[in-house]
Design a protein around this motif. Structure first.
Motif, PDB file in Angstrom:
ATOM      1  N   ILE A  12      55.578  25.748  47.412  1.00  0.00           N
ATOM      2  CA  ILE A  12      54.712  24.971  48.288  1.00  0.00           C
ATOM      3  C   ILE A  12      53.274  25.139  47.804  1.00  0.00           C
ATOM      4  O   ILE A  12      52.954  26.095  47.094  1.00  0.00           O
ATOM      5  N   LYS A  13      52.419  24.222  48.199  1.00  0.00           N
ATOM      6  CA  LYS A  13      50.998  24.305  47.864  1.00  0.00           C
ATOM      7  C   LYS A  13      50.250  24.787  49.101  1.00  0.00           C
ATOM      8  O   LYS A  13      50.437  24.253  50.196  1.00  0.00           O
ATOM      9  N   VAL A  14      49.386  25.799  48.928  1.00  0.00           N
ATOM     10  CA  VAL A  14      48.568  26.329  50.018  1.00  0.00           C
ATOM     11  C   VAL A  14      47.129  25.896  49.768  1.00  0.00           C
ATOM     12  O   VAL A  14      46.587  26.116  48.688  1.00  0.00           O
ATOM     13  N   VAL A  15      46.509  25.272  50.788  1.00  0.00           N
ATOM     14  CA  VAL A  15      45.126  24.824  50.690  1.00  0.00           C
ATOM     15  C   VAL A  15      44.284  25.692  51.615  1.00  0.00           C
ATOM     16  O   VAL A  15      44.491  25.703  52.830  1.00  0.00           O
ATOM     17  N   MET A  16      43.321  26.424  51.020  1.00  0.00           N
ATOM     18  CA  MET A  16      42.442  27.308  51.793  1.00  0.00           C
ATOM     19  C   MET A  16      41.380  26.472  52.507  1.00  0.00           C
ATOM     20  O   MET A  16      41.238  25.271  52.268  1.00  0.00           O
ATOM     21  N   THR A  17      40.598  27.105  53.394  1.00  0.00           N
ATOM     22  CA  THR A  17      39.589  26.375  54.165  1.00  0.00           C
ATOM     23  C   THR A  17      38.457  25.845  53.294  1.00  0.00           C
ATOM     24  O   THR A  17      37.828  24.853  53.639  1.00  0.00           O
ATOM     25  N   ASP A  18      38.205  26.478  52.149  1.00  0.00           N
ATOM     26  CA  ASP A  18      37.134  25.998  51.279  1.00  0.00           C
ATOM     27  C   ASP A  18      37.620  24.957  50.272  1.00  0.00           C
ATOM     28  O   ASP A  18      36.862  24.516  49.417  1.00  0.00           O
ATOM     29  N   GLY A  19      38.885  24.563  50.363  1.00  0.00           N
ATOM     30  CA  GLY A  19      39.421  23.522  49.491  1.00  0.00           C
ATOM     31  C   GLY A  19      40.173  24.030  48.275  1.00  0.00           C
ATOM     32  O   GLY A  19      40.802  23.238  47.579  1.00  0.00           O
ATOM     33  N   THR A  20      40.099  25.319  47.988  1.00  0.00           N
ATOM     34  CA  THR A  20      40.847  25.845  46.852  1.00  0.00           C
ATOM     35  C   THR A  20      42.334  25.796  47.155  1.00  0.00           C
ATOM     36  O   THR A  20      42.750  25.895  48.307  1.00  0.00           O
ATOM     37  N   GLU A  21      43.119  25.643  46.118  1.00  0.00           N
ATOM     38  CA  GLU A  21      44.563  25.504  46.273  1.00  0.00           C
ATOM     39  C   GLU A  21      45.284  26.468  45.350  1.00  0.00           C
ATOM     40  O   GLU A  21      44.770  26.834  44.302  1.00  0.00           O
ATOM     41  N   PHE A  22      46.473  26.869  45.762  1.00  0.00           N
ATOM     42  CA  PHE A  22      47.355  27.616  44.887  1.00  0.00           C
ATOM     43  C   PHE A  22      48.792  27.314  45.267  1.00  0.00           C
ATOM     44  O   PHE A  22      49.070  26.828  46.364  1.00  0.00           O
ATOM     45  N   VAL A  23      49.692  27.560  44.348  1.00  0.00           N
ATOM     46  CA  VAL A  23      51.119  27.306  44.572  1.00  0.00           C
ATOM     47  C   VAL A  23      51.819  28.646  44.702  1.00  0.00           C
ATOM     48  O   VAL A  23      51.546  29.584  43.940  1.00  0.00           O
ATOM     49  N   THR A  24      52.690  28.746  45.684  1.00  0.00           N
ATOM     50  CA  THR A  24      53.437  29.978  45.905  1.00  0.00           C
ATOM     51  C   THR A  24      54.846  29.641  46.350  1.00  0.00           C
ATOM     52  O   THR A  24      55.144  28.501  46.695  1.00  0.00           O
ATOM     53  N   ARG A  25      55.689  30.651  46.346  1.00  0.00           N
ATOM     54  CA  ARG A  25      57.061  30.464  46.840  1.00  0.00           C
ATOM     55  C   ARG A  25      57.099  30.810  48.319  1.00  0.00           C
ATOM     56  O   ARG A  25      56.449  31.744  48.769  1.00  0.00           O
ATOM     57  N   SER A  26      57.867  30.036  49.082  1.00  0.00           N
ATOM     58  CA  SER A  26      57.934  30.237  50.515  1.00  0.00           C
ATOM     59  C   SER A  26      59.238  29.678  51.062  1.00  0.00           C
ATOM     60  O   SER A  26      59.932  28.918  50.400  1.00  0.00           O
ATOM     61  N   THR A  27      59.538  30.039  52.293  1.00  0.00           N
ATOM     62  CA  THR A  27      60.675  29.452  53.004  1.00  0.00           C
ATOM     63  C   THR A  27      60.206  28.365  53.957  1.00  0.00           C
ATOM     64  O   THR A  27      61.022  27.744  54.632  1.00  0.00           O
ATOM     65  N   LEU A  28      58.898  28.128  54.019  1.00  0.00           N
ATOM     66  CA  LEU A  28      58.322  27.137  54.914  1.00  0.00           C
ATOM     67  C   LEU A  28      58.617  25.718  54.437  1.00  0.00           C
ATOM     68  O   LEU A  28      58.415  25.393  53.269  1.00  0.00           O
ATOM     69  N   GLY A  29      59.075  24.870  55.319  1.00  0.00           N
ATOM     70  CA  GLY A  29      59.280  23.456  55.002  1.00  0.00           C
ATOM     71  C   GLY A  29      60.268  23.226  53.878  1.00  0.00           C
ATOM     72  O   GLY A  29      61.303  23.883  53.795  1.00  0.00           O
ATOM     73  N   LYS A  30      59.913  22.271  53.025  1.00  0.00           N
ATOM     74  CA  LYS A  30      60.780  21.955  51.889  1.00  0.00           C
ATOM     75  C   LYS A  30      59.952  21.968  50.608  1.00  0.00           C
ATOM     76  O   LYS A  30      58.734  22.095  50.643  1.00  0.00           O
ATOM     77  N   ASP A  31      60.606  21.827  49.498  1.00  0.00           N
ATOM     78  CA  ASP A  31      59.948  21.901  48.195  1.00  0.00           C
ATOM     79  C   ASP A  31      58.836  20.862  48.087  1.00  0.00           C
ATOM     80  O   ASP A  31      59.036  19.689  48.398  1.00  0.00           O
TER      81      ASP A  31
END
Length: 75
Positions: A12-31
């Motif tokens: 999944i892609k995580v978007v921080m409050t300042d707009g930076t993004e990173f990709v991590t593995r998670s069980t949240l939602g779907k691919d």
């Protein structure tokens, strides 16, 4: 190891409050889903220190300082 007991990890892609993004593995939602954070370690006072103030309610802080104030480190 037992079959079918482990969660489905995907990217999944995580978007921080300042707009930076990173990709991590998670069980949240779907691919490929996106998680937008409202609070993150860069902005929340719990991680940044914030502006803490000691409140003296009922003279407790004053009483503590008068009793134990001289126990500080000597220079």
């Amino acid at each position: 190891m037992k079959n079918d007991i482990h969660p489905d990890y995907h990217l999944i892609k995580v978007v921080m409050t300042d707009g930076t993004e990173f990709v991590t593995r998670s069980t949240l939602g779907k691919d490929g889903d996106t998680l937008n954070l409202d609070i993150d370690p860069k902005t929340h006072p719990a991680w940044t220190g914030g502006s803490q103030q000691l409140l003296d309610r009922g003279g407790r802080l004053s009483r503590f300082n008068s009793r134990f104030g001289n126990l500080g480190l000597k220079k």
